[in-house]
Design a protein around this motif. Structure first.
Motif, mmCIF file in Angstrom:
data_model
loop_
_atom_site.group_PDB
_atom_site.id
_atom_site.type_symbol
_atom_site.label_atom_id
_atom_site.label_comp_id
_atom_site.label_asym_id
_atom_site.label_seq_id
_atom_site.Cartn_x
_atom_site.Cartn_y
_atom_site.Cartn_z
ATOM 1 N N GLY A 49 0.810 -1.221 0.000
ATOM 2 C CA GLY A 49 0.000 0.000 0.000
ATOM 3 C C GLY A 49 0.838 1.264 0.000
ATOM 4 O O GLY A 49 0.318 2.373 0.111
ATOM 5 N N LYS A 87 3.732 1.720 -4.622
ATOM 6 C CA LYS A 87 4.614 1.156 -5.680
ATOM 7 C C LYS A 87 3.876 1.167 -7.020
ATOM 8 O O LYS A 87 4.391 1.642 -8.014
ATOM 9 N N GLY A 88 2.632 0.651 -7.013
ATOM 10 C CA GLY A 88 1.880 0.587 -8.276
ATOM 11 C C GLY A 88 1.572 1.973 -8.809
ATOM 12 O O GLY A 88 1.718 2.245 -10.005
ATOM 13 N N THR A 89 1.205 2.881 -7.920
ATOM 14 C CA THR A 89 0.839 4.253 -8.309
ATOM 15 C C THR A 89 2.039 4.986 -8.900
ATOM 16 O O THR A 89 1.952 5.599 -9.956
ATOM 17 N N ARG A 136 -8.453 0.778 -0.760
ATOM 18 C CA ARG A 136 -8.023 0.301 -2.080
ATOM 19 C C ARG A 136 -9.087 -0.562 -2.746
ATOM 20 O O ARG A 136 -9.561 -1.530 -2.176
ATOM 21 N N ASN A 171 -7.723 8.548 -6.159
ATOM 22 C CA ASN A 171 -7.953 8.432 -7.622
ATOM 23 C C ASN A 171 -9.208 7.585 -7.833
ATOM 24 O O ASN A 171 -9.142 6.385 -8.078
ATOM 25 N N SER A 208 1.832 10.280 -2.822
ATOM 26 C CA SER A 208 2.543 9.866 -4.034
ATOM 27 C C SER A 208 2.809 11.046 -4.957
ATOM 28 O O SER A 208 3.884 11.129 -5.564
HETATM 29 N N1 LIG Z 1 -4.886 9.068 -0.327
HETATM 30 C C1 LIG Z 1 -3.879 8.594 -1.075
HETATM 31 N N2 LIG Z 1 -4.003 7.339 -1.602
HETATM 32 C C2 LIG Z 1 -2.974 6.896 -2.368
HETATM 33 C C3 LIG Z 1 -1.807 7.670 -2.623
HETATM 34 N N3 LIG Z 1 -0.979 6.929 -3.424
HETATM 35 C C4 LIG Z 1 -1.609 5.741 -3.660
HETATM 36 N N4 LIG Z 1 -2.815 5.731 -3.035
HETATM 37 C C5 LIG Z 1 -3.816 4.661 -3.027
HETATM 38 O O1 LIG Z 1 -3.402 3.766 -2.009
HETATM 39 C C6 LIG Z 1 -3.570 2.393 -2.440
HETATM 40 C C7 LIG Z 1 -2.211 1.702 -2.471
HETATM 41 O O2 LIG Z 1 -1.445 2.231 -3.550
HETATM 42 P P1 LIG Z 1 -0.674 1.167 -4.511
HETATM 43 O O3 LIG Z 1 0.008 1.979 -5.585
HETATM 44 O O4 LIG Z 1 -1.620 0.093 -4.911
HETATM 45 O O5 LIG Z 1 0.427 0.592 -3.480
HETATM 46 P P2 LIG Z 1 1.343 -0.722 -3.635
HETATM 47 O O6 LIG Z 1 0.654 -1.828 -2.874
HETATM 48 O O7 LIG Z 1 2.654 -0.309 -2.991
HETATM 49 O O8 LIG Z 1 1.462 -0.993 -5.111
HETATM 50 C C8 LIG Z 1 -4.264 2.458 -3.806
HETATM 51 O O9 LIG Z 1 -5.677 2.383 -3.620
HETATM 52 C C9 LIG Z 1 -3.886 3.856 -4.310
HETATM 53 O O10 LIG Z 1 -4.908 4.370 -5.179
HETATM 54 C C10 LIG Z 1 -1.733 8.989 -2.032
HETATM 55 O O11 LIG Z 1 -0.756 9.742 -2.194
HETATM 56 N N5 LIG Z 1 -2.784 9.387 -1.275
#
Ligand SMILES: Nc1nc2c(ncn2[C@@H]2O[C@H](COP(=O)(O)OP(=O)(O)O)[C@@H](O)[C@H]2O)c(=O)[nH]1
Ligand SMILES: Nc1ncnc2c1ncn2[C@@H]1O[C@H](COP(=O)(O)OP(=O)(O)O)[C@@H](O)[C@H]1O
Length: 222
Positions: A16, A19-21, A128, A143, A201
């Motif tokens: 969370g 990474k994906g974002t 998420r 988003n 992010s």
């Molecule tokens: N509020 C908020 N949510 C975020 C931000 N960056 C990512 N997210 C959300 O947090 C969740 C985790 O991000 P993700 O990119 O999936 O993380 P990963 O598990 O490291 O790949 C997703 O639902 C994203 O849309 C941010 O800066 N602020």
């Protein structure tokens, strides 16, 4: 047209952490091929392949899939892609044995380490929503999908990941701290690590981009 400057980057961060974002933004700016082991594993689980059946028993508990399984999977994925001048590894390697097993195949130029507070992680994961087939992620406070509950591209329903339940997230966070933190130290000693701390992010990304731009500019001077 000059040949594309080779660049292999690895993005590490807690579950969370973004990474994906951040990877999605990097793909646009640096024309990377994005290899996310989480996405590849979820595809195998959906297709109920032998790897998927083995992996799901670990994933559902928030435990890591055994190193040998994931290394074989990544080596096969990379072999199937042929020559990849711009590769972004997302979520692999995430243990020392995986990093050592990868070295003969791929040398990593830059390691992007996302340092995100636990509280932020817990809040984000509960928000998420994903489109399982594509791996696209959404959050109603960050988003949101254009239409509530459905994927922007396919219109298919959004779901929450099985392993995004609060108790599983805590297990994954513990795993990350115990098993991936030594890998972060390994890359720090190697001198390839760049750590980015924060809770947003969109604030972190420009620094990640500037770091990669500087790396490429420095290499073109060599
Ligand atoms: N509020 C908020 N949510 C975020 C931000 N960056 C990512 N997210 C959300 O947090 C969740 C985790 O991000 P993700 O990119 O999936 O993380 P990963 O598990 O490291 O790949 C997703 O639902 C994203 O849309 C941010 O800066 N602020
Ligand atoms: N490199 C890896 N080694 C072992 N297991 C992995 C690896 N990458 C992904 N997995 C498995 O897939 C699950 C989901 O991974 P991912 O989508 O990267 O989620 P997160 O970023 O939340 O850890 C992990 O909890 C783990 O079970």
């Amino acid at each position: 047209m000059g040949s594309v400057q080779r660049l292999t980057a690895l993005i590490l961060g807690p579950p969370g952490g973004g990474k994906g974002t951040i990877s999605k933004k990097l793909l646009k700016d640096f024309n990377f091929l994005h290899l996310s082991t989480g996405d590849v594993l979820r595809r195998h689980v959906r297709d109920q392949t032998a790897v998927g059946k083995a992996a799901q028993t670990y994933m559902i508990r928030g435990a890591l899939v055994p190193d040998n399984v994931i290394v074989d999977l990544v080596v096969a994925e990379l072999a199937s892609k042929g020559h990849v001048p711009r590769l972004l590894l997302d979520g692999f390697p995430r243990t020392i044995p995986q990093a050592l097993a990868l070295e003969p195949h791929v040398s990593i130029d830059v390691v992007i380490d996302l340092d995100i507070p636990d509280q932020t992680i817990i809040e984000r994961i509960s928000n998420r929503w994903i489109h399982a087939a594509s791996g696209r992620t959404y959050a109603y406070d960050y988003n949101p999908p254009k239409q509530k509950g459905v994927d922007d591209v396919t219109g298919e329903p959004l779901v929450q990941r099985e392993d995004d339940k609060e108790e599983t997230v805590k297990a994954r966070l513990e795993q990350y701290k115990q098993i991936t933190t030594p890998l972060v130290d390994h890359y720090r000693y190697q001198g390839t690590l760049a750590t980015f701390s924060g809770t947003e992010s969109d604030v972190i990304y420009p620094y990640v981009k500037a770091h990669l731009d500087a790396f490429l500019a420095g290499r073109s001077q060599e």
